[in-house]
Enzyme design. Structure first.
Site, PDB file in Angstrom:
ATOM      1  N   ARG A  11      40.796  53.444  40.059  1.00  0.00           N
ATOM      2  CA  ARG A  11      39.795  54.381  40.560  1.00  0.00           C
ATOM      3  C   ARG A  11      40.249  55.810  40.286  1.00  0.00           C
ATOM      4  NH1 ARG A  11      37.663  50.192  41.043  1.00  0.00           N
ATOM      5  NH2 ARG A  11      36.508  49.290  42.792  1.00  0.00           N
TER       6      ARG A  11
ATOM      7  N   ASP B 238      36.668  36.726  32.317  1.00  0.00           N
ATOM      8  CA  ASP B 238      37.410  36.667  33.578  1.00  0.00           C
ATOM      9  C   ASP B 238      36.852  35.552  34.461  1.00  0.00           C
ATOM     10  OD1 ASP B 238      38.962  37.291  35.795  1.00  0.00           O
ATOM     11  OD2 ASP B 238      37.661  38.937  36.436  1.00  0.00           O
ATOM     12  N   LEU B 239      37.249  34.304  34.170  1.00  0.00           N
ATOM     13  CA  LEU B 239      36.744  33.161  34.928  1.00  0.00           C
ATOM     14  C   LEU B 239      37.781  32.568  35.874  1.00  0.00           C
ATOM     15  CD1 LEU B 239      34.593  31.266  32.268  1.00  0.00           C
ATOM     16  CD2 LEU B 239      33.885  33.004  33.924  1.00  0.00           C
ATOM     17  N   LYS B 240      39.048  32.946  35.719  1.00  0.00           N
ATOM     18  CA  LYS B 240      40.111  32.514  36.641  1.00  0.00           C
ATOM     19  C   LYS B 240      40.108  30.997  36.837  1.00  0.00           C
ATOM     20  CE  LYS B 240      39.772  36.843  39.337  1.00  0.00           C
ATOM     21  NZ  LYS B 240      38.497  37.365  38.798  1.00  0.00           N
TER      22      LYS B 240
ATOM     23  N   GLY C 168      35.362  49.199  36.964  1.00  0.00           N
ATOM     24  CA  GLY C 168      33.994  48.732  37.119  1.00  0.00           C
ATOM     25  C   GLY C 168      33.062  49.800  37.630  1.00  0.00           C
TER      26      GLY C 168
END
Length: 233
Positions: free
Chosen positions: A179, A61-63, A208
């Protein structure tokens, strides 16, 4: 095709912390793991090789967001790492996204970020000077992403249905900000539970802190996985 494993966001500051976290899981359990900027900049490409060597899937995930040729060259390097999925910012434009696709090839999935889930409509309008609704902006970016030949987008679960209607049912919608009920939302503005994300049509979910900061991360992971897949046929 939907991914049955929730993607665990490895938002850790070092290689060693990752090793300690993964040691909690059975060695034979194949996980889907997200490596973001913090970890990648701290540990380098070796973290991807390490995770792949353990049999895990990796979402890098480096966008990326730069001129087309630079992004294409960077994607060629990422393809050599064997990542399973990576991403760019849709705001970089169709030509940049096409260049990214060409550089990465077809072995890995390539998706685009529409609007970050930490962005509210008011923030978007004020700081990005986009005078539409947040949903209209997301749909616009999703259409351009599909036009560029990418596999899908990162979006909030609230936007999944309209994105699939605007593109096609097989267009991947990866949903962060997941969530379980009762867990603090943190810095995410647009969140949803795993069960709700399934019902609304998300293909991948990213989780996460509800896992990585849980008292028992393995139990938390499996509880979220069970909730995510409970209605699957």
């Amino acid at each position: 095709m939907r991914e049955h494993r929730p993607i665990i966001a490895l938002d850790f500051p070092s290689f060693e912390v990752v090793k300690e976290f993964l040691a909690l899981f059975p060695a034979e359990e194949s996980l889907y793991l997200k490596v973001g900027m913090e970890l990648y900049y701290a540990a380098g490409p070796e973290i991807v090789s390490y995770l792949k060597g353990l049999g895990h899937s990796v979402f890098l995930d480096l966008k990326l967001h730069d001129i087309p040729n630079t992004v294409k060259s960077a994607m060629k390097i990422l393809s050599q790492l064997g990542v399973d999925m990576t991403n760019v910012h849709a705001a970089g434009g169709v030509e940049m996204m096409k260049a990214a696709r060409e550089g990465l090839g077809s072995q890995a999935k390539l998706i685009a970020v529409t609007q970050l889930t930490s962005t509210s409509e008011a923030q978007m309008q004020e700081f990005q000077n986009i005078q539409t609704s947040l949903q209209e902006s997301v749909i616009h970016y999703a259409k351009k992403t599909a036009e560029a030949g990418l596999d899908g987008v990162v979006c909030s679960a609230q936007e999944v249905q309209v994105i699939k209607q605007a593109t096609n049912p097989d267009f991947i919608c990866l949903t962060p900000g997941i969530r379980p009920a009762g867990v603090a939302v943190g810095d995410q503005k647009r969140v949803m539970t795993p069960a709700d994300a399934y019902q609304i049509g998300s293909d991948y979910i990213v989780v996460g802190r509800p896992i990585t900061q849980a008292e028992d991360p393995v139990a938390a992971y499996h509880a979220i996985k069970d909730e995510w897949t409970q209605d699957w046929n």
